[in-house]
Design a protein around this motif. Structure first.
Motif, PDB file in Angstrom:
ATOM      1  N   GLY A   1       0.799  -1.222   0.000  1.00 38.08           N
ATOM      2  CA  GLY A   1       0.000   0.000   0.000  1.00 38.08           C
ATOM      3  C   GLY A   1       0.825   1.261   0.000  1.00 38.08           C
ATOM      4  N   ALA A   2       2.118   1.176   0.345  1.00 37.20           N
ATOM      5  CA  ALA A   2       2.978   2.356   0.293  1.00 37.20           C
ATOM      6  C   ALA A   2       3.145   2.792  -1.152  1.00 37.20           C
ATOM      7  CB  ALA A   2       4.346   2.035   0.907  1.00 37.20           C
ATOM      8  N   ASN A   3       3.056   4.105  -1.395  1.00 39.57           N
ATOM      9  CA  ASN A   3       3.113   4.555  -2.800  1.00 39.57           C
ATOM     10  C   ASN A   3       4.036   5.747  -3.021  1.00 39.57           C
ATOM     11  OD1 ASN A   3       1.545   6.573  -1.590  1.00 39.57           O
ATOM     12  ND2 ASN A   3       0.424   6.945  -3.488  1.00 39.57           N
ATOM     13  N   LYS A   4       4.816   6.136  -2.021  1.00 40.57           N
ATOM     14  CA  LYS A   4       5.733   7.267  -2.201  1.00 40.57           C
ATOM     15  C   LYS A   4       7.111   6.777  -2.642  1.00 40.57           C
ATOM     16  CE  LYS A   4       3.833  10.782   0.913  1.00 40.57           C
ATOM     17  NZ  LYS A   4       4.140  11.643   2.090  1.00 40.57           N
ATOM     18  N   PHE A   5       7.687   7.496  -3.594  1.00 43.23           N
ATOM     19  CA  PHE A   5       9.012   7.172  -4.108  1.00 43.23           C
ATOM     20  C   PHE A   5       9.875   8.413  -3.989  1.00 43.23           C
ATOM     21  CE2 PHE A   5      12.066   6.377  -7.642  1.00 43.23           C
ATOM     22  CZ  PHE A   5      12.543   5.134  -7.226  1.00 43.23           C
ATOM     23  N   PHE A   6      10.956   8.307  -3.213  1.00 43.07           N
ATOM     24  CA  PHE A   6      11.839   9.444  -2.987  1.00 43.07           C
ATOM     25  C   PHE A   6      12.849   9.570  -4.128  1.00 43.07           C
ATOM     26  CE2 PHE A   6      15.908  11.117  -1.402  1.00 43.07           C
ATOM     27  CZ  PHE A   6      15.501  12.386  -1.019  1.00 43.07           C
ATOM     28  N   VAL A   7      12.995  10.783  -4.636  1.00 48.73           N
ATOM     29  CA  VAL A   7      13.955  11.054  -5.701  1.00 48.73           C
ATOM     30  C   VAL A   7      14.929  12.112  -5.210  1.00 48.73           C
ATOM     31  CG1 VAL A   7      14.279  11.809  -8.087  1.00 48.73           C
ATOM     32  CG2 VAL A   7      12.199  10.576  -7.441  1.00 48.73           C
ATOM     33  N   SER A   8      16.196  11.777  -5.151  1.00 53.16           N
ATOM     34  CA  SER A   8      17.205  12.758  -4.740  1.00 53.16           C
ATOM     35  C   SER A   8      17.185  13.946  -5.683  1.00 53.16           C
ATOM     36  CB  SER A   8      18.590  12.112  -4.742  1.00 53.16           C
ATOM     37  OG  SER A   8      19.589  13.101  -4.632  1.00 53.16           O
ATOM     38  N   GLU A   9      17.316  15.132  -5.133  1.00 51.26           N
ATOM     39  CA  GLU A   9      17.361  16.335  -5.965  1.00 51.26           C
ATOM     40  C   GLU A   9      18.632  16.390  -6.813  1.00 51.26           C
ATOM     41  OE1 GLU A   9      16.987  19.290  -2.990  1.00 51.26           O
ATOM     42  OE2 GLU A   9      19.094  19.190  -2.332  1.00 51.26           O
ATOM     43  N   GLU A  10      19.533  15.457  -6.579  1.00 51.84           N
ATOM     44  CA  GLU A  10      20.763  15.366  -7.364  1.00 51.84           C
ATOM     45  C   GLU A  10      20.587  14.511  -8.629  1.00 51.84           C
ATOM     46  OE1 GLU A  10      23.383  17.000  -6.893  1.00 51.84           O
ATOM     47  OE2 GLU A  10      23.583  17.516  -4.777  1.00 51.84           O
ATOM     48  N   ILE A  11      19.374  14.038  -8.881  1.00 50.93           N
ATOM     49  CA  ILE A  11      19.121  13.202 -10.057  1.00 50.93           C
ATOM     50  C   ILE A  11      19.271  14.042 -11.322  1.00 50.93           C
ATOM     51  CG2 ILE A  11      16.639  13.565 -10.424  1.00 50.93           C
ATOM     52  CD1 ILE A  11      18.134  10.088 -10.116  1.00 50.93           C
ATOM     53  N   LEU A  12      19.603  13.411 -12.445  1.00 47.30           N
ATOM     54  CA  LEU A  12      19.679  14.139 -13.704  1.00 47.30           C
ATOM     55  C   LEU A  12      18.303  14.695 -14.065  1.00 47.30           C
ATOM     56  CD1 LEU A  12      21.897  11.669 -15.794  1.00 47.30           C
ATOM     57  CD2 LEU A  12      22.630  13.701 -14.545  1.00 47.30           C
TER      58      LEU A  12
END
Length: 951
Positions: free
Chosen positions: A165-176
């Motif tokens: 049921g978890a639906n959050k995906f963390f994206v580092s602000e350092e991603i392209l």
């Protein structure tokens, strides 16, 4: 003969041969055949509005002149793209070699062992450098590989009760930035909430199922992610890392951190920049996730003689099995580019890769030292190849561009500079000169590389890689050339014989279309250079878009999708955006006929739609009344219909305009799958049948070679109401006024490969394109008539005609103990690749000859099938020891001292006379698919195993 006419070179049958074929078909003219094949109400009334065709000579002059309009600066922009050195031995013997670039996807393993070995090398290279257990045989680019990682982790989260049921995906602000845009496109429709932030401040809350980090970060800083990953693991949050492949020769492998997925691009392993592609993305993960991995995996198995053999493992075209339950719509790869990247590692070996990586790092530290001597501040505390300099950016940019140098201008006070393997002291001094000129600083000259190492010990690589024998054997050009040739001889490609794959259109990939790909004026352009540096590219891409608009009858085209599956997804996402803009967010039902390609339902689910399957009738056509009933039932929520035309069964359905009108009457849009566009060009088009968007397979209809399973290009063409929603890119804006976010990483996708289709259309012109379609239909119907009485054609149009392909029914042969796969394997003994097997109907083969094959080759193939049909007649269930069940037959079998089979060696290997003059030998016997799936091995044996075997 008009030697200036490209169409005479592209189209196989001569005019006199066409007359013979027409007699066989039973018509007086090509026009009569087309009349009996394509419904009159959808036939185009006017010729295609295209410029007059150029000759090959004229075209090559034209494309070279356009190439000279590109300004090839030294680009240190980075952001996932770096100038690389393609070894000449790989350029000449793979990139420019039709034995490699004209092959098909290796579904028939026995005649694809060379490509399979090259891909196994690639997978091993990726596993070694990433420190992961399992790698696939490439994906489309880094951005889409990251999106596949996000989707895989979303799929496997359900195995954890804690995360269900978890639906959050963390994206580092350092991603392209382009990766973030692709993640945004893919996340929203399937209910993933992206949260972008600082990884050092991430709270690891329970509603997160996964995270992705960039290694090194987008502006060069190298972070130690050990603590982040350890905490994530303790919270059951899965972690993906987007990594620079070359940096992993000196940085700790992400697998050592305990991550779940590692993705990236292998572009800098010898692949031209090409204004954004094609390049091979990589994807590596844990063996525990092998059933969820997207794309293709090459695995080790054994053949009928218990000898080692390679094959594609784990039913990698899972869409045809799972359909709307598939976790990915990807059914392709970047095989040609993956082969080249793998060969780059084979040629250089571990020591060579380490040398290149150390040289790049040394160049970065040398430049840092020089700029600091000049008084500039370099802000990265640890870096591999990219430095971040505090500087007045506008002033520097003016001088740098005057000196034909590109940097990445982060903001008005910072630039990042990404160095690469082409950089020596000359290039470093040129960069330093820009700073000196821009700020009137005293001149200094760099005379040697520094030996400074700014990578902390705790993130420095201390594990070995590329220890397998293959990476330690071919470091001279002579040895490398022979190794490449050895593998090439194991593969059957179009340079040997016809590949008559239904739905895959394996036509001529003309040399004049391919030549520009080797030109550095096209190859050395970074995808994020200012537009005024890519004037040649912009002209070609805009012209190609206009050409495709004319061919489809639509208003605009996006070239960004870099595969057919990406085109499907893009088309549906544009339809989704259209409904949202109209306030119809509830429209989420997608009707799909039961005969559709398996990627269709998978793409619909990825676009956030619910699939409703409609029936087909006994003739293989869409059941119009069932479609009407379901369209009216779901009219309040109907989003789209996905339809293939001509149908997947190889028939022009007469009711197509009625079908599209039903969808429009009930509020939906019509997406047309362009897989069978080779039967439409110049005779009808998607706009005429009532579609609103289509994707085109440039690697099918428009002559880009399949490359053994990629590259592909899958642009979408749209009607006026969908134009505003065409996809953009966060670095170089593309698309409409209200665009969806990125589909692929580069603004124009695989721009370099688009040159091929531009050449194809420009040299054929309106007449050549139309004649190509007519002859494709003629060739198919000629084969149909020649095979009449031997094989039944399963579906035909109302006048008994096939379109450009046909389905031959082989189901009755089971009474003789013969399966359709036996026919596929036996064709190898006759020197042919099998047609498409058991799709779209189990127990059948789907044959598509294309327009490029001569009557001689068509007859050879028909003779082979007729001969096989006679072999089937004498086969019995009770005695499976026959020539079909034992096929294919290898040279080793034929030259063995013993022969205990109940037929002769000649019957096995030379059943028809023509075979002897140009025999192709399968390199292994029939592979054991079940054994390979039970015992999955997807990398090479370590060198120690070979040493032990010699003892």
């Amino acid at each position: 003969m008009n030697t200036n006419s490209f169409q005479l070179r592209h189209i196989g049958p001569r005019t006199s041969e066409q007359e013979t074929m027409l007699k066989t078909v039973g018509v007086d003219s090509l026009d009569q055949l087309i009349y009996e094949t394509i419904p009159d109400d959808i036939r185009l009334k006017e010729d295609l509005n295209l410029p007059e065709a150029l000759s090959e000579y004229e075209y090559l002059n034209h494309i070279n002149q356009l190439g000279n309009k590109n300004k090839v600066f030294k680009s240190y922009i980075g952001l996932g793209y770096h100038e690389a050195i393609l070894p000449s031995v790989i350029q000449r013997n793979i990139l420019e070699n039709p034995g490699w670039y004209t092959a098909y996807t290796p579904y028939q393993a026995e005649i694809a062992q060379g490509r399979l070995e090259a891909l196994l090398n690639y997978q091993t290279m990726v596993c070694d450098l990433t420190g992961m257990e399992l790698a696939n045989a490439s994906l489309l680019d880094e951005g889409t590989a990251a999106a596949e990682a996000m989707a895989l982790l979303f799929d496997v989260r359900e195995r954890s009760k804690k995360k269900n049921g978890a639906n959050k995906f963390f994206v580092s602000e350092e991603i392209l930035p382009q990766t973030l845009s692709v993640l945004q496109t893919r996340a929203i429709p399937i209910g993933i909430e992206l949260v972008v932030g600082d990884h050092t401040k991430f709270d690891f809350a329970d509603d997160y199922y996964g995270a992705i980090l960039q290694y090194p970060a987008k502006h060069g800083q190298v972070y130690d992610y050990s603590d982040f990953v350890a905490t994530a693991n303790s919270k059951d949050i899965k972690v993906a890392v987007a990594a620079d492949i070359l940096s992993l020769a000196v940085l700790k492998a992400p697998g050592e951190f305990g991550v779940d997925v590692v993705v990236g691009t292998t572009q800098r392993f010898g692949i031209p920049l090409g204004y954004g592609g094609p390049h091979a993305g990589f994807f590596a993960t844990k063996e525990a996730y092998k059933r969820s991995i997207p794309g293709r995996i090459i695995g080790v198995t054994k053949d009928a003689s218990d000898q080692r053999a390679l094959r594609m493992a784990l039913q990698t075209r899972e869409q045809h099995i799972k359909r709307e339950r598939a976790t990915s719509n990807i059914c392709t790869a970047q095989v040609l580019l993956a082969v080249m990247a793998g060969m780059y590692a084979v040629y250089h070996g571990k020591e060579g890769i380490q040398f290149i990586a150390n040289k790049v790092h040394s160049a970065a530290t040398t430049l840092t030292t020089a700029l600091e001597r000049l008084g500039f501040k370099q802000k990265n505390t640890s870096y591999f190849d990219t430095i971040l300099v505090e500087v007045e950016a506008d002033k520097l940019k003016t001088v740098a561009e005057a000196n034909e140098i590109n940097f990445n201008y982060v903001d008005k006070n910072h630039v990042s500079i990404s160095l690469n393997e082409t950089v020596g002291l000359k290039e470093i001094n040129a960069i330093v000169d820009c700073f000196e000129q821009a700020f009137n600083i005293q001149d200094i000259t760099i005379t040697e590389f520094t030996n400074t190492d700014v990578i902390p010990a705790n993130i420095k690589r201390n594990t070995s890689f590329l220890d397998n024998e293959v990476f330690n054997s071919y470091h001279s050009e002579t040895d490398m050339m022979r190794y490449i040739k050895k593998l090439e001889r194991k593969d059957l490609a179009l340079n040997h014989s016809m590949i008559s794959l239904g739905s895959c259109t394996m036509k001529l990939n003309a040399a004049s279309e391919m030549l520009p790909l080797s030109n550095p004026q096209w190859g050395n352009i970074h995808p994020f250079v200012p537009l005024n540096q890519a004037e040649g590219y912009q002209t070609v891409l805009k012209n190609l878009e206009q050409q495709l608009n004319v061919v489809t009858g639509f208003a605009a085209t996006s070239l960004q999708p870099n595969s057919g599956a990406q085109g499907e997804f893009a088309g549906l996402m544009v339809i989704r955006a259209y409904h949202l803009a109209n306030g119809d967010s509830h429209r989420n039902i997608c009707l799909i006929p039961s005969s559709a390609h398996g990627t269709n339902p998978a793409s619909a689910v990825m676009a956030g739609m619910k699939v409703v399957v409609t029936k087909t009738d006994e003739k293989g056509n869409i059941d119009v009344e069932d479609l009407r009933e379901k369209a009216e039932l779901h009219k309040d929520n109907l989003a789209a219909l996905m339809v293939t035309y001509p149908s997947t069964h190889g028939v022009f359905e007469k009711a197509i305009q009625e079908i599209t009108q039903i969808i429009h009457d009930n509020g939906g849009q019509v997406y047309m799958d362009g897989a069978n566009m080779n039967a439409q060009v110049g005779l009808t088009n998607p706009a005429t049948i009532g579609a609103d968007v289509c994707h085109l397979n440039l690697h099918k209809t428009f002559a880009i070679p399949h490359g053994g399973g990629g590259p592909g290009v899958g642009p979408i063409c749209v009607a006026p109401q969908l134009v505003p929603f065409l996809p953009t890119n966060p670095v170089i804006a593309t698309g409409g006024d209200n665009p969806i976010t990125a589909i692929s990483a580069a603004p124009w996708g695989s721009a370099l490969a688009c040159l091929i289709s531009y050449g194809y259309i420009t040299m054929l012109g309106a007449e050549g394109l139309t004649n190509s379609t007519k002859v494709a239909i003629l060739n198919a119907n000629y084969m149909k008539e020649r095979l009449q009485g031997h094989f039944n054609t399963l579906y035909t149009g109302e006048m008994g005609r096939a379109a450009h392909e046909m389905i031959l029914d082989c189901r009755d042969f089971k009474q003789n103990g013969i399966e359709v796969v036996d026919i596929a394997k036996r064709l190898m003994d006759y020197g042919f690749h099998a047609p498409t097997v058991s799709f779209p109907v189990a127990g059948t083969i789907m044959v598509e000859p294309t327009e490029s094959e001569s009557i001689t080759e068509l007859d050879r193939f028909c003779d082979a099938l007729i001969s096989i049909r006679k072999e089937i007649e004498v086969a019995t269930k009770e005695n499976p020891n026959n020539v079909l069940k034992n096929a294919p037959h290898t040279q080793e079998m034929l030259t063995s001292d013993t022969w205990d089979l109940p037929y002769s060696r000649k019957e096995a290997a030379f059943p028809l006379d023509y075979i002897a003059e140009n025999k192709f030998w399968p390199s292994v016997r029939r592979v054991d698919d079940a054994y390979g799936d039970r015992n999955l091995i997807c990398s090479c044996n370590p060198i120690e195993d070979y040493m032990e075997s010699e003892v």
